[in-house]
Write an enzyme that holds these catalytic residues in place. Structure first.
Site, PDB file in Angstrom:
ATOM      1  N   HIS A  49     -21.836   7.231   2.168  1.00  0.00           N
ATOM      2  CA  HIS A  49     -20.745   8.131   2.517  1.00  0.00           C
ATOM      3  C   HIS A  49     -19.463   7.326   2.448  1.00  0.00           C
ATOM      4  CE1 HIS A  49     -18.883  11.654   4.343  1.00  0.00           C
ATOM      5  NE2 HIS A  49     -18.045  10.763   4.868  1.00  0.00           N
ATOM      6  N   CYS A  50     -18.549   7.750   1.607  1.00  0.00           N
ATOM      7  CA  CYS A  50     -17.311   7.003   1.385  1.00  0.00           C
ATOM      8  C   CYS A  50     -16.179   7.587   2.235  1.00  0.00           C
ATOM      9  CB  CYS A  50     -16.919   7.052  -0.088  1.00  0.00           C
ATOM     10  SG  CYS A  50     -15.424   6.112  -0.433  1.00  0.00           S
ATOM     11  N   PRO A  51     -15.634   6.793   3.154  1.00  0.00           N
ATOM     12  CA  PRO A  51     -14.530   7.307   3.970  1.00  0.00           C
ATOM     13  C   PRO A  51     -13.229   7.457   3.172  1.00  0.00           C
ATOM     14  CG  PRO A  51     -14.948   5.009   4.485  1.00  0.00           C
ATOM     15  CD  PRO A  51     -16.032   5.451   3.538  1.00  0.00           C
TER      16      PRO A  51
END
Length: 79
Positions: A49-51
């Site tokens: 999951h890429c912030p």
């Protein structure tokens, strides 16, 4: 049991293929799919999951994510 700790159980389909059942999403997932705790959904070929983009990186957007990284990295390296 290790799979139960992750909220998953193993199943064998009618043709003998092996996969997982996600208790959170209530679906039979294909192999290599993972449940994202941040998004709350299962993602095929889950990477992370890429912030920075606010989304999961998986099968449908992995190439676009690599292009995004290159677009950010090339100008930074040139300066």
């Amino acid at each position: 049991h290790d799979d139960d700790a992750k909220g998953q159980e193993r199943y064998f389909g009618s043709t003998g293929e092996r996969g997982d059942y996600c208790r959170h999403c209530q679906i039979l997932k294909p192999q290599r799919a993972k449940h994202c705790r941040v998004c709350g959904k299962c993602v095929a070929r889950f990477d992370h999951h890429c912030p920075f983009v606010g989304n999961c990186i998986g099968a449908r957007n992995h190439r676009l994510f690599v292009l995004f990284l290159m677009a950010e990295w090339i100008p930074a390296a040139a300066s």
